[in-house]
Design a protein around this motif. Sequence first.
Motif, PDB file in Angstrom:
ATOM      1  N   HIS A  46     -51.866 -36.942  71.002  1.00  0.00           N
ATOM      2  CA  HIS A  46     -52.804 -38.063  70.816  1.00  0.00           C
ATOM      3  C   HIS A  46     -52.053 -39.353  70.499  1.00  0.00           C
ATOM      4  O   HIS A  46     -52.453 -40.433  70.935  1.00  0.00           O
ATOM      5  CB  HIS A  46     -53.804 -37.732  69.694  1.00  0.00           C
ATOM      6  N   TYR A  47     -50.977 -39.237  69.743  1.00  0.00           N
ATOM      7  CA  TYR A  47     -50.169 -40.418  69.409  1.00  0.00           C
ATOM      8  C   TYR A  47     -49.628 -41.070  70.679  1.00  0.00           C
ATOM      9  O   TYR A  47     -49.744 -42.280  70.870  1.00  0.00           O
ATOM     10  CB  TYR A  47     -49.009 -40.018  68.499  1.00  0.00           C
ATOM     11  N   SER A  48     -49.043 -40.269  71.540  1.00  0.00           N
ATOM     12  CA  SER A  48     -48.452 -40.822  72.760  1.00  0.00           C
ATOM     13  C   SER A  48     -49.500 -41.464  73.657  1.00  0.00           C
ATOM     14  O   SER A  48     -49.256 -42.503  74.270  1.00  0.00           O
ATOM     15  CB  SER A  48     -47.719 -39.718  73.524  1.00  0.00           C
ATOM     16  N   GLN A  49     -50.692 -40.869  73.710  1.00  0.00           N
ATOM     17  CA  GLN A  49     -51.754 -41.412  74.561  1.00  0.00           C
ATOM     18  C   GLN A  49     -52.284 -42.744  74.041  1.00  0.00           C
ATOM     19  O   GLN A  49     -52.614 -43.637  74.818  1.00  0.00           O
ATOM     20  CB  GLN A  49     -52.901 -40.402  74.655  1.00  0.00           C
ATOM     21  N   SER A  50     -52.339 -42.896  72.727  1.00  0.00           N
ATOM     22  CA  SER A  50     -52.978 -44.083  72.143  1.00  0.00           C
ATOM     23  C   SER A  50     -51.993 -45.189  71.791  1.00  0.00           C
ATOM     24  O   SER A  50     -52.357 -46.370  71.814  1.00  0.00           O
ATOM     25  CB  SER A  50     -53.761 -43.685  70.884  1.00  0.00           C
ATOM     26  N   ARG A  51     -50.775 -44.840  71.475  1.00  0.00           N
ATOM     27  CA  ARG A  51     -49.852 -45.825  70.896  1.00  0.00           C
ATOM     28  C   ARG A  51     -49.116 -46.649  71.940  1.00  0.00           C
ATOM     29  O   ARG A  51     -48.783 -47.817  71.677  1.00  0.00           O
ATOM     30  CB  ARG A  51     -48.837 -45.100  69.998  1.00  0.00           C
ATOM     31  N   CYS A  52     -48.856 -46.087  73.104  1.00  0.00           N
ATOM     32  CA  CYS A  52     -48.049 -46.795  74.104  1.00  0.00           C
ATOM     33  C   CYS A  52     -48.657 -48.142  74.469  1.00  0.00           C
ATOM     34  O   CYS A  52     -47.964 -49.169  74.500  1.00  0.00           O
ATOM     35  CB  CYS A  52     -47.884 -45.945  75.359  1.00  0.00           C
ATOM     36  N   GLU A  53     -49.949 -48.164  74.760  1.00  0.00           N
ATOM     37  CA  GLU A  53     -50.611 -49.398  75.168  1.00  0.00           C
ATOM     38  C   GLU A  53     -50.549 -50.450  74.067  1.00  0.00           C
ATOM     39  O   GLU A  53     -50.333 -51.635  74.331  1.00  0.00           O
ATOM     40  CB  GLU A  53     -52.061 -49.112  75.545  1.00  0.00           C
ATOM     41  N   ASP A  54     -50.717 -50.013  72.823  1.00  0.00           N
ATOM     42  CA  ASP A  54     -50.706 -50.956  71.704  1.00  0.00           C
ATOM     43  C   ASP A  54     -49.342 -51.616  71.530  1.00  0.00           C
ATOM     44  O   ASP A  54     -49.246 -52.843  71.389  1.00  0.00           O
ATOM     45  CB  ASP A  54     -51.083 -50.242  70.409  1.00  0.00           C
TER      46      ASP A  54
ATOM     47  N   THR B 109     -53.607 -63.988  62.329  1.00  0.00           N
ATOM     48  CA  THR B 109     -54.194 -63.363  61.146  1.00  0.00           C
ATOM     49  C   THR B 109     -54.565 -61.917  61.428  1.00  0.00           C
ATOM     50  O   THR B 109     -54.342 -61.025  60.595  1.00  0.00           O
ATOM     51  CB  THR B 109     -55.445 -64.144  60.707  1.00  0.00           C
ATOM     52  N   SER B 110     -55.128 -61.655  62.602  1.00  0.00           N
ATOM     53  CA  SER B 110     -55.562 -60.293  62.925  1.00  0.00           C
ATOM     54  C   SER B 110     -54.381 -59.341  63.042  1.00  0.00           C
ATOM     55  O   SER B 110     -54.498 -58.156  62.720  1.00  0.00           O
ATOM     56  CB  SER B 110     -56.373 -60.284  64.225  1.00  0.00           C
TER      57      SER B 110
ATOM     58  N   ARG C  63     -55.399 -54.035  59.534  1.00  0.00           N
ATOM     59  CA  ARG C  63     -55.149 -52.921  60.443  1.00  0.00           C
ATOM     60  C   ARG C  63     -56.441 -52.454  61.115  1.00  0.00           C
ATOM     61  O   ARG C  63     -56.464 -51.423  61.772  1.00  0.00           O
ATOM     62  CB  ARG C  63     -54.528 -51.735  59.701  1.00  0.00           C
ATOM     63  N   LYS C  64     -57.519 -53.222  60.935  1.00  0.00           N
ATOM     64  CA  LYS C  64     -58.823 -52.808  61.500  1.00  0.00           C
ATOM     65  C   LYS C  64     -58.763 -52.781  63.023  1.00  0.00           C
ATOM     66  O   LYS C  64     -59.368 -51.919  63.661  1.00  0.00           O
ATOM     67  CB  LYS C  64     -59.912 -53.760  61.013  1.00  0.00           C
ATOM     68  N   LEU C  65     -58.048 -53.741  63.615  1.00  0.00           N
ATOM     69  CA  LEU C  65     -57.878 -53.796  65.057  1.00  0.00           C
ATOM     70  C   LEU C  65     -56.465 -53.375  65.428  1.00  0.00           C
ATOM     71  O   LEU C  65     -55.511 -53.696  64.722  1.00  0.00           O
ATOM     72  CB  LEU C  65     -58.127 -55.221  65.576  1.00  0.00           C
TER      73      LEU C  65
ATOM     74  N   ASN D 183     -59.352 -59.515  71.673  1.00  0.00           N
ATOM     75  CA  ASN D 183     -60.177 -60.428  70.889  1.00  0.00           C
ATOM     76  C   ASN D 183     -59.765 -61.878  71.130  1.00  0.00           C
ATOM     77  O   ASN D 183     -60.613 -62.768  71.229  1.00  0.00           O
ATOM     78  CB  ASN D 183     -60.049 -60.087  69.398  1.00  0.00           C
ATOM     79  N   LYS D 184     -58.453 -62.120  71.255  1.00  0.00           N
ATOM     80  CA  LYS D 184     -57.967 -63.477  71.552  1.00  0.00           C
ATOM     81  C   LYS D 184     -58.475 -63.930  72.923  1.00  0.00           C
ATOM     82  O   LYS D 184     -58.880 -65.097  73.096  1.00  0.00           O
ATOM     83  CB  LYS D 184     -56.440 -63.473  71.534  1.00  0.00           C
ATOM     84  N   GLN D 185     -58.485 -63.037  73.899  1.00  0.00           N
ATOM     85  CA  GLN D 185     -58.993 -63.383  75.221  1.00  0.00           C
ATOM     86  C   GLN D 185     -60.480 -63.722  75.160  1.00  0.00           C
ATOM     87  O   GLN D 185     -60.935 -64.679  75.795  1.00  0.00           O
ATOM     88  CB  GLN D 185     -58.759 -62.230  76.202  1.00  0.00           C
ATOM     89  N   TRP D 186     -61.238 -62.963  74.382  1.00  0.00           N
ATOM     90  CA  TRP D 186     -62.658 -63.259  74.190  1.00  0.00           C
ATOM     91  C   TRP D 186     -62.846 -64.634  73.547  1.00  0.00           C
ATOM     92  O   TRP D 186     -63.695 -65.426  73.963  1.00  0.00           O
ATOM     93  CB  TRP D 186     -63.276 -62.171  73.327  1.00  0.00           C
TER      94      TRP D 186
END
Length: 346
Positions: free
Chosen positions: A207-215, A262-263, A268-270, A278-281
């Motif tokens: 799960h770590y590898s699936q979620s962390r790479c993109e971040d 700031t975010s 660590r919420k996002l 969020n910046k793009q929005w």
Amino acid sequence: SSGINAEYGESRVEFAGGVGSRKFGTIVSADGSFSKTRAQFLRDTSFNYSQEYIDALYIELSILPNDQGKSKMPLNYLHIWPRGSFMLIGLPNQDMSWTMTLFGPKSIYSELQTKEGVLGVFRKYFPDAIELIEEERILELCLGSKGYPMVSVKCSPHVINSTMLIGDAAHAMVPFYGEGMNCGFEDALVLDDLITEHKSLNTALQHYSQSRCEDVQAMCNLAMYNYIEMRDLVRSPWFRLRKAMDNMLHAMFPDRWVPLYTSIRFQRKLTYKECMDNKQWQDEVLATAGKYSIAFLAQAILAGGVYFSATREEGGWAKNGLSWAVNHIASTGERVFGGVRGYLPV
């Protein structure tokens, strides 16, 4: 370690100095930007890897405290001397000194090979920094320097079988967001959260590898962009206006409008990826508001002209035009502010 075999489930580390090799159930490799573990991952056909040396080098200088042991510059600030394609920055230390870093292309460093060249660069681009750093120290630290390179590394996946990359081994980044060490610490926090959630190390690793790479790749990209922002964009009045708007909206809607910096730095919420989304929005919201504001202003000018015409005439198209203009402006305002309300997340 002198090498590691991460293929085919053989989590074996070969130690230098004739110690031999040892087999482990799980290996967490935090061996830095030039990771030997990652080099072994390159043999796996499922592994993607890229590295980029940016067109900039760096050298560190320093500003010592004054004779009274006080700081020579205001504290609690990042000081930047932006010069378009290069910059000098200053970060405060607890002993009232400052760590100064010159970032720039190789062409700048070619001018630092003689005393005249070093002083020429500082007198031309950073004249106010000479008194702060002191001419003798500038020559001592800069003369003959060729600068140090900076590399950005991205790869995926971070886990192959039972061997894991973490920290700079998985995502070395340039220093312009000051987030590299924090990102490595967060790797450990994310992994710990997943182990707690899944009660299984193997499941947590996948799960770590699936979620962390993109971040972390989003963070690497943002660090690269921030060099452009620091050395160039901060000089723009439009950039400063945007920062002022961010601060104003954050003060009005502290939980709904959170600036990018700031975010990333203070919560660590996002995730990193969500911070960038969020910046793009936010960019889209402000672009939409700006577009309608221009239309609103143009219509206000039109309404003003119709109004003056109406004061000179009794009845006729002028009064009807005034009524249309007022109603149209009201409708436009509702679309603008209603749209902004719709954008704000709950």
